[in-house]
Design a protein around this motif. Structure first.
Motif, short mmCIF file in Angstrom:
data_model
loop_
_atom_site.label_atom_id
_atom_site.label_comp_id
_atom_site.label_asym_id
_atom_site.label_seq_id
_atom_site.Cartn_x
_atom_site.Cartn_y
_atom_site.Cartn_z
N ASN A 175 0.87 -1.18 0.00
CA ASN A 175 0.00 0.00 0.00
C ASN A 175 0.91 1.23 0.00
O ASN A 175 2.13 1.10 0.13
CB ASN A 175 -0.96 -0.03 1.21
CG ASN A 175 -0.21 -0.03 2.52
OD1 ASN A 175 0.54 0.90 2.82
ND2 ASN A 175 -0.37 -1.09 3.33
N LEU A 176 0.31 2.40 -0.15
CA LEU A 176 1.11 3.63 -0.30
C LEU A 176 2.09 3.90 0.83
O LEU A 176 3.10 4.57 0.62
CB LEU A 176 0.15 4.81 -0.41
CG LEU A 176 -0.01 5.43 -1.79
CD1 LEU A 176 -1.12 6.46 -1.76
CD2 LEU A 176 1.28 6.07 -2.29
N ARG A 179 5.68 0.09 1.31
CA ARG A 179 6.03 -0.12 -0.09
C ARG A 179 7.23 -1.04 -0.29
O ARG A 179 7.91 -0.96 -1.32
CB ARG A 179 6.27 1.26 -0.75
CG ARG A 179 4.98 2.06 -0.86
CD ARG A 179 5.20 3.49 -1.36
NE ARG A 179 6.16 3.56 -2.43
CZ ARG A 179 6.76 4.67 -2.83
NH1 ARG A 179 6.48 5.81 -2.23
NH2 ARG A 179 7.63 4.65 -3.81
N ALA A 259 -5.86 6.06 -3.61
CA ALA A 259 -4.79 5.21 -3.04
C ALA A 259 -4.68 3.89 -3.81
O ALA A 259 -3.58 3.41 -4.09
CB ALA A 259 -5.08 4.93 -1.57
N TRP A 262 -3.30 4.47 -7.39
CA TRP A 262 -1.85 4.68 -7.40
C TRP A 262 -1.11 3.35 -7.50
O TRP A 262 -0.15 3.21 -8.25
CB TRP A 262 -1.42 5.45 -6.14
CG TRP A 262 0.00 5.89 -6.19
CD1 TRP A 262 0.50 7.06 -6.68
CD2 TRP A 262 1.14 5.14 -5.74
NE1 TRP A 262 1.87 7.08 -6.57
CE2 TRP A 262 2.29 5.91 -5.99
CE3 TRP A 262 1.30 3.89 -5.14
CZ2 TRP A 262 3.58 5.49 -5.67
CZ3 TRP A 262 2.59 3.45 -4.83
CH2 TRP A 262 3.71 4.25 -5.09
N LEU A 263 -1.59 2.35 -6.77
CA LEU A 263 -0.92 1.04 -6.80
C LEU A 263 -1.05 0.41 -8.20
O LEU A 263 -0.09 -0.15 -8.73
CB LEU A 263 -1.56 0.08 -5.78
CG LEU A 263 -1.51 0.48 -4.30
CD1 LEU A 263 -2.26 -0.54 -3.45
CD2 LEU A 263 -0.07 0.60 -3.80
N THR A 266 1.29 1.99 -10.60
CA THR A 266 2.72 1.80 -10.35
C THR A 266 3.28 0.63 -11.14
O THR A 266 4.40 0.68 -11.64
CB THR A 266 2.97 1.64 -8.84
OG1 THR A 266 2.50 2.83 -8.21
CG2 THR A 266 4.43 1.46 -8.50
N TRP A 298 0.91 11.24 -9.64
CA TRP A 298 1.47 9.95 -9.21
C TRP A 298 2.80 10.19 -8.48
O TRP A 298 3.06 9.65 -7.40
CB TRP A 298 1.67 9.03 -10.43
CG TRP A 298 2.29 7.72 -10.08
CD1 TRP A 298 1.65 6.58 -9.71
CD2 TRP A 298 3.70 7.43 -10.02
NE1 TRP A 298 2.56 5.59 -9.41
CE2 TRP A 298 3.83 6.08 -9.60
CE3 TRP A 298 4.86 8.16 -10.27
CZ2 TRP A 298 5.06 5.46 -9.43
CZ3 TRP A 298 6.09 7.54 -10.10
CH2 TRP A 298 6.18 6.20 -9.69
N LEU A 301 2.56 11.72 -4.98
CA LEU A 301 2.23 10.70 -3.97
C LEU A 301 3.42 9.79 -3.71
O LEU A 301 3.67 9.36 -2.59
CB LEU A 301 1.02 9.88 -4.42
CG LEU A 301 -0.32 10.60 -4.21
CD1 LEU A 301 -1.45 9.90 -4.97
CD2 LEU A 301 -0.66 10.68 -2.72
N GLU A 302 4.16 9.50 -4.77
CA GLU A 302 5.34 8.64 -4.63
C GLU A 302 6.33 9.30 -3.67
O GLU A 302 6.87 8.64 -2.77
CB GLU A 302 5.97 8.47 -6.02
CG GLU A 302 6.88 7.26 -6.18
CD GLU A 302 8.29 7.52 -5.71
OE1 GLU A 302 8.93 6.58 -5.24
OE2 GLU A 302 8.75 8.68 -5.79
N SER A 305 4.73 9.78 0.08
CA SER A 305 4.58 8.50 0.81
C SER A 305 5.96 7.88 1.06
O SER A 305 6.16 7.18 2.04
CB SER A 305 3.67 7.53 0.06
OG SER A 305 4.27 7.14 -1.15
#
Ligand SMILES: NC(=O)c1ccc[n+]([C@@H]2O[C@H](COP(=O)([O-])OP(=O)(O)OC[C@H]3O[C@@H](n4cnc5c(N)ncnc54)[C@H](OP(=O)(O)O)[C@@H]3O)[C@@H](O)[C@H]2O)c1
Length: 315
Positions: A175-176, A179, A259, A262-263, A266, A298, A301-302, A305
């Motif tokens: 999850n964010l 990782r 959330a 985003w996964l 990725t 993206w 958030l990368e 997080s």
């Protein structure tokens, strides 16, 4: 709904599946009708991938899931993934444990059988249980073999035991704010054609936006001991939630949807299996697929997080 192939198989599963550990005393969905309404909504919104395990509710989750799918008349249209505990891995126990899963699920075949975790104290030889699983594929009892919580070295050695079948997946926490999967397992999956099934993709609810530093879960369930909700850790997570809200507002999406999106963005190997306690949560989570945030969002958030450091040393 978006679909992704399970490993190199020809099975296409919804990029957002449904995790059903929630059908247990650990999480609290213990009424069959509630569980059925969650499964029914999942089907309605296009989810065809359901994750359970022999240990969830000591069999309750498999029973509820199997019964609901049967009553809804959709068994042939869905992909059921279940798991054998890491203690059930002698050849005899693989065969017996699988038979029990079939009985609880009320089905004649399991689409994906996963080894829930690598054997710990019992030291079963890896090739013994992998070959027992392969034997079950040959008998038509299971369709595909997957692993769960196996690090790359063990995935590699387990895979090398198979002679006629391919491994299709490894299920890991992703999850964010947790990782670690990006360090080894995702690059490995991308190189060798495995699916990465992301468990706790919402960080057990910490990323949904409904909890705040002043309003943490009541800890009636499995989250009681979770480091995610320790105030020192959650304060950092909440900084990510605020960005999820900001990005979500632009698209009319909720923090949970951003959330999960985003996964999926990725890596194409990722399939998410958020758990849900209500039909409304399933419907919301399904809305995580089928749209794209910009690369800049993206990346934002990368970066934010990536600064979160969840410490498990909380006592
Ligand atoms: N292989 C493994 O070792 C392993 C380990 C853990 C889990 N799993 C699998 O992964 C699945 C998911 O992981 P998880 O259950 O740990 O955590 P999760 O999916 O990250 O979080 C699920 C919880 O978040 C809350 N939630 C879900 N959707 C929401 C929404 N749209 N809005 C607000 N709240 C929402 C619900 O709890 P509240 O409403 O109570 O907040 C729900 O029970 C499990 O069901 C299981 O199938 C596998």
């Amino acid at each position: 709904m978006e679909f992704r192939y399970l490993g190199t198989s020809d099975i296409r599963v919804s990029a957002v599946g449904l995790g059903t550990w929630q059908f247990s005393d650990s999480w609290g969905v213990q009424e069959y009708e509630q569980a059925k309404s969650i499964v029914e909504k999942a089907i309605e919104v296009g989810i065809n991938f359901f994750d359970t395990a022999a240990v969830y509710g000591r069999g309750l989750s498999e029973q509820f899931l199997g019964k609901a799918l049967k009553e809804l008349g959709v068994r042939e249209d869905v992909v059921i993934a279940t798991k054998l505990p890491g203690e059930f891995l002698s050849r005899h126990d693989v065969l017996k444990g699988t038979k029990r899963c079939l009985e609880r699920l009320g089905t004649s075949y399991i689409d994906l059988m996963q080894v829930h975790w690598p054997p710990l104290w019992n030291n079963f030889p890896t090739c013994e249980y992998m070959r027992a699983l392969e034997e079950l594929v040959h008998q038509g009892v299971i369709r595909y073999i997957g692993l769960s919580d196996f690090p790359v070295e063990l995935v590699d050695s387990a895979w090398s035991c198979l002679s006629t079948e391919d491994l299709v997946s490894d299920q890991v926490r992703y999850n964010l704010v947790e990782r670690d999967a990006e360090k080894e397992i995702i690059p490995y999956a991308e190189a060798y054609g495995l699916s990465v099934i992301a468990w706790s993709p919402l960080a057990k609810g910490a990323l949904t936006g409904k909890y705040t530093p002043d309003n943490l879960p009541e800890f009636k369930d499995v989250r009681r001991g979770s480091a995610l909700f320790h105030p020192d850790n959650f304060r950092q997570i909440y900084g990510v939630v605020e960005v999820l809200k900001e990005i979500g507002d632009k698209y009319g999406k909720t923090p949970s949807q951003v959330a999960l999106n985003w996964l999926l963005r990725t890596s194409d190997t990722v399939i998410v299996i958020p758990g849900a306690k209500t039909p409304e949560q399933v419907e919301e989570n399904a809305g995580a697929a089928g749209w794209r945030m910009t690369f800049e969002e993206w990346l934002r958030l990368e970066e934010i997080s990536g600064r979160v450091l969840i410490s498990r040393v909380v006592w």
